[in-house]
Design an enzyme around this catalytic site. Structure first.
Site, PDB file in Angstrom:
ATOM      1  N   HIS A 162      -7.513  -1.140   5.210  1.00  0.00           N
ATOM      2  CA  HIS A 162      -6.460  -0.342   5.844  1.00  0.00           C
ATOM      3  C   HIS A 162      -6.446   0.857   4.782  1.00  0.00           C
ATOM      4  O   HIS A 162      -6.105   2.069   5.203  1.00  0.00           O
ATOM      5  CB  HIS A 162      -5.198  -1.088   5.990  1.00  0.00           C
ATOM      6  CG  HIS A 162      -4.077  -0.373   6.613  1.00  0.00           C
ATOM      7  ND1 HIS A 162      -4.125   0.122   7.937  1.00  0.00           N
ATOM      8  CD2 HIS A 162      -2.980  -0.045   6.212  1.00  0.00           C
ATOM      9  CE1 HIS A 162      -3.097   0.763   8.143  1.00  0.00           C
ATOM     10  NE2 HIS A 162      -2.227   0.695   7.280  1.00  0.00           N
ATOM     11  N   HIS A 169       1.340   3.937   2.135  1.00  0.00           N
ATOM     12  CA  HIS A 169       1.934   4.546   3.345  1.00  0.00           C
ATOM     13  C   HIS A 169       3.304   4.655   3.166  1.00  0.00           C
ATOM     14  O   HIS A 169       4.090   3.546   2.672  1.00  0.00           O
ATOM     15  CB  HIS A 169       1.500   4.002   4.690  1.00  0.00           C
ATOM     16  CG  HIS A 169       0.131   4.198   4.731  1.00  0.00           C
ATOM     17  ND1 HIS A 169      -0.583   3.219   5.812  1.00  0.00           N
ATOM     18  CD2 HIS A 169      -0.701   5.241   4.163  1.00  0.00           C
ATOM     19  CE1 HIS A 169      -1.970   3.829   5.508  1.00  0.00           C
ATOM     20  NE2 HIS A 169      -2.022   4.805   4.770  1.00  0.00           N
ATOM     21  N   ASP A 229      -0.183  -4.386   6.109  1.00  0.00           N
ATOM     22  CA  ASP A 229      -0.852  -3.961   7.134  1.00  0.00           C
ATOM     23  C   ASP A 229      -2.262  -4.633   7.095  1.00  0.00           C
ATOM     24  O   ASP A 229      -3.079  -3.958   7.875  1.00  0.00           O
ATOM     25  CB  ASP A 229      -0.932  -2.371   7.261  1.00  0.00           C
ATOM     26  CG  ASP A 229       0.336  -1.804   7.869  1.00  0.00           C
ATOM     27  OD1 ASP A 229       1.362  -2.743   8.248  1.00  0.00           O
ATOM     28  OD2 ASP A 229       0.497  -0.589   7.719  1.00  0.00           O
ATOM     29  N   HIS A 283       4.703  -5.563  10.154  1.00  0.00           N
ATOM     30  CA  HIS A 283       5.432  -4.984  11.609  1.00  0.00           C
ATOM     31  C   HIS A 283       5.644  -5.820  12.560  1.00  0.00           C
ATOM     32  O   HIS A 283       5.000  -7.187  12.486  1.00  0.00           O
ATOM     33  CB  HIS A 283       4.207  -4.131  12.168  1.00  0.00           C
ATOM     34  CG  HIS A 283       4.014  -2.937  11.422  1.00  0.00           C
ATOM     35  ND1 HIS A 283       4.794  -1.638  11.440  1.00  0.00           N
ATOM     36  CD2 HIS A 283       3.169  -2.461  10.171  1.00  0.00           C
ATOM     37  CE1 HIS A 283       4.313  -0.669  10.611  1.00  0.00           C
ATOM     38  NE2 HIS A 283       3.448  -1.237   9.793  1.00  0.00           N
ATOM     39  N   ASP A 300       5.980   4.253   5.103  1.00  0.00           N
ATOM     40  CA  ASP A 300       6.741   3.201   5.974  1.00  0.00           C
ATOM     41  C   ASP A 300       6.550   1.812   5.436  1.00  0.00           C
ATOM     42  O   ASP A 300       7.248   0.866   5.698  1.00  0.00           O
ATOM     43  CB  ASP A 300       6.173   3.108   7.538  1.00  0.00           C
ATOM     44  CG  ASP A 300       4.788   2.520   7.460  1.00  0.00           C
ATOM     45  OD1 ASP A 300       3.948   3.044   6.540  1.00  0.00           O
ATOM     46  OD2 ASP A 300       4.391   1.915   8.318  1.00  0.00           O
ATOM     47  N   HIS A 301       5.881   1.875   4.089  1.00  0.00           N
ATOM     48  CA  HIS A 301       5.844   0.567   3.240  1.00  0.00           C
ATOM     49  C   HIS A 301       6.307   0.984   1.649  1.00  0.00           C
ATOM     50  O   HIS A 301       6.847  -0.060   1.125  1.00  0.00           O
ATOM     51  CB  HIS A 301       4.505   0.185   3.114  1.00  0.00           C
ATOM     52  CG  HIS A 301       4.205  -0.507   4.483  1.00  0.00           C
ATOM     53  ND1 HIS A 301       4.154  -2.023   4.853  1.00  0.00           N
ATOM     54  CD2 HIS A 301       3.665   0.049   5.487  1.00  0.00           C
ATOM     55  CE1 HIS A 301       3.764  -2.173   5.880  1.00  0.00           C
ATOM     56  NE2 HIS A 301       3.322  -0.557   6.577  1.00  0.00           N
ATOM     57  N   HIS A 341       0.912  -1.313   0.004  1.00  0.00           N
ATOM     58  CA  HIS A 341      -0.048   0.131  -0.029  1.00  0.00           C
ATOM     59  C   HIS A 341       0.934   1.185   0.005  1.00  0.00           C
ATOM     60  O   HIS A 341       2.185   1.247   0.013  1.00  0.00           O
ATOM     61  CB  HIS A 341      -1.014   0.041   1.029  1.00  0.00           C
ATOM     62  CG  HIS A 341      -0.368  -0.224   2.427  1.00  0.00           C
ATOM     63  ND1 HIS A 341       0.461  -1.269   3.000  1.00  0.00           N
ATOM     64  CD2 HIS A 341      -0.344   0.861   3.598  1.00  0.00           C
ATOM     65  CE1 HIS A 341       0.537  -0.876   4.210  1.00  0.00           C
ATOM     66  NE2 HIS A 341       0.210   0.319   4.692  1.00  0.00           N
TER      67      HIS A 341
END
Length: 389
Positions: free
Chosen positions: A233, A178, A257, A295, A180-181, A176
């Protein structure tokens, strides 16, 4: 050793910073601790100091990590949604991502966890611990030395793994949008010019070259990945399933996520019904499927789950194991989908013992899936309010 620029500014972010006519940044994200929020608010709202207290009031309601899972003291209501919108529609998300990476490199120079590579004949899966609790994954066809990476958050950490393994990066699979990905996409594409970036066209994934449809398959060397649409998400969230058949291994689910060990991502852009349907898609893969989450949230998720089902022996045993693993800073992945069904409350919405623990009963004539969505919503509500002690 090759050098890779730590933070090439994505073109759509640069457009905002330089005032060009390109579109504003679409991805993202993150909930921040108050101190980080103050830093970012001052950067973004410096010319408008009167707005900083309002922004900080919103930011102070957010948990310190984005993907799910740290507890929030905020009461139910619209403020978390407003904060998510603030990050998704401004450059604050990217600025916070940069700060996250910098701080994580200083605090965890060798990564937040000790990963355990998994090897089967012809394939190697290398978890790469990045940021404070994220995982990227380097998946290698050992016969051809061709490789793919899932969710490359920190390009330096991923590039170091690529060089250490001596492989050629052919593909980036993003679950996705975001940061942090997806934050390492641009730097890695600059380093590996033939690398393709795969993901959903419904998410504004940086550097996306090959949009994927639900159930579409991609080959990297002898590896075959299948993309599954799992919205909730984010609207375009996808998971990727590595076919283990040719290597004599179980399927491998890289869940981003959507799903964690004993946990589940927040439905920022979907309803409980949407999230339930996506979880059901994942659970249709089979009990032997290996779960590789985005995570390291196992300890907190298991602790929370143990408060809901205090007589669950499988949960108690897994929690004891996770405590030992985390005391030694060892990774807790992978688990299996079969295991997850015994202790993950987000996958046990059909279980009477969990329903009873939540004080929920199916109404007369209520659709079973509608009831399960109601159970999922209550588990999610309690998890959001959960405070680790």
């Amino acid at each position: 050793m090759s050098v890779i620029a730590p933070f090439p500014v994505p073109s759509h972010i640069a457009a905002v910073q330089t005032g060009s006519s390109l579109r504003a940044p679409q991805p993202v994200i993150f909930c921040t601790p108050t101190c980080t929020g103050a830093f970012l608010a001052s950067l973004f709202l410096g010319p408008f100091p009167s707005l900083i207290p309002q922004t900080m009031s919103s930011l102070s309601t957010c948990p310190p990590e984005h993907g799910e899972e740290q507890p929030s003291p905020a009461p139910p209501g619209e403020r978390p949604a407003a904060t998510y919108s603030l990050y998704a529609r401004t450059r604050l998300g990217y600025l916070f991502y940069q700060r996250q990476v910098k701080k994580a490199r200083e605090r965890y120079p060798h990564g937040h966890s000790v990963p355990q590579p998994y090897c089967f004949p012809g394939v190697k899966i290398l978890p790469i611990p990045v940021l404070s609790n994220n995982y990227s994954y380097l998946v290698i066809d050992t016969g051809s030395s061709h490789a793919a990476v899932i969710d490359p958050s920190d390009p330096l950490a991923v590039q170091a793994a690529i060089e250490e393994e001596g492989v050629m990066l052919e593909a980036i699979f993003c679950t996705h949008k975001h940061w942090d990905h997806s934050g390492g996409n641009e730097a890695l594409c600059q380093k590996h010019s033939s690398c393709k970036v795969y993901g959903s066209a419904l998410d504004a994934i940086p550097q996306l070259t090959n949009p994927l449809a639900d159930r579409e398959k991609v080959s990297v060397g002898c590896l075959t990945f299948e993309a599954l649409a799992t919205p909730g998400h984010t609207v375009g969230h996808m998971v990727y399933v590595l076919d283990g058949g040719p290597f004599g291994s179980p399927p491998c689910l890289f869940s981003g996520d959507l799903l964690f060990l004993a946990g589940c991502g927040r439905p920022f852009e979907g309803s409980p019904e949407t999230m339930l349907a996506s979880l059901d898609v994942a659970m249709g893969l089979g009990e032997d499927t290996l779960l590789w989450p985005g995570h390291e949230y196992a300890l907190e998720c298991l602790t929370f789950a143990s408060l809901l089902e205090q007589d669950n022996s499988a949960l108690e045993q897994k929690l004891q194991w996770a405590v030992q693993q985390r005391q030694e800073k060892r990774s807790t992945c992978p688990s299996t989908l079969g295991e997850e069904q015994t202790y993950n409350p987000f996958l046990r919405t059909h279980r009477p013992e969990l329903q009873e623990a939540l004080g929920l009963w199916q109404g007369m004539g209520e659709d079973p899936d509608a009831f399960r969505a109601r159970v999922l919503k209550e588990v999610r509500r309690r998890k959001d309010l959960y405070q680790a002690t």
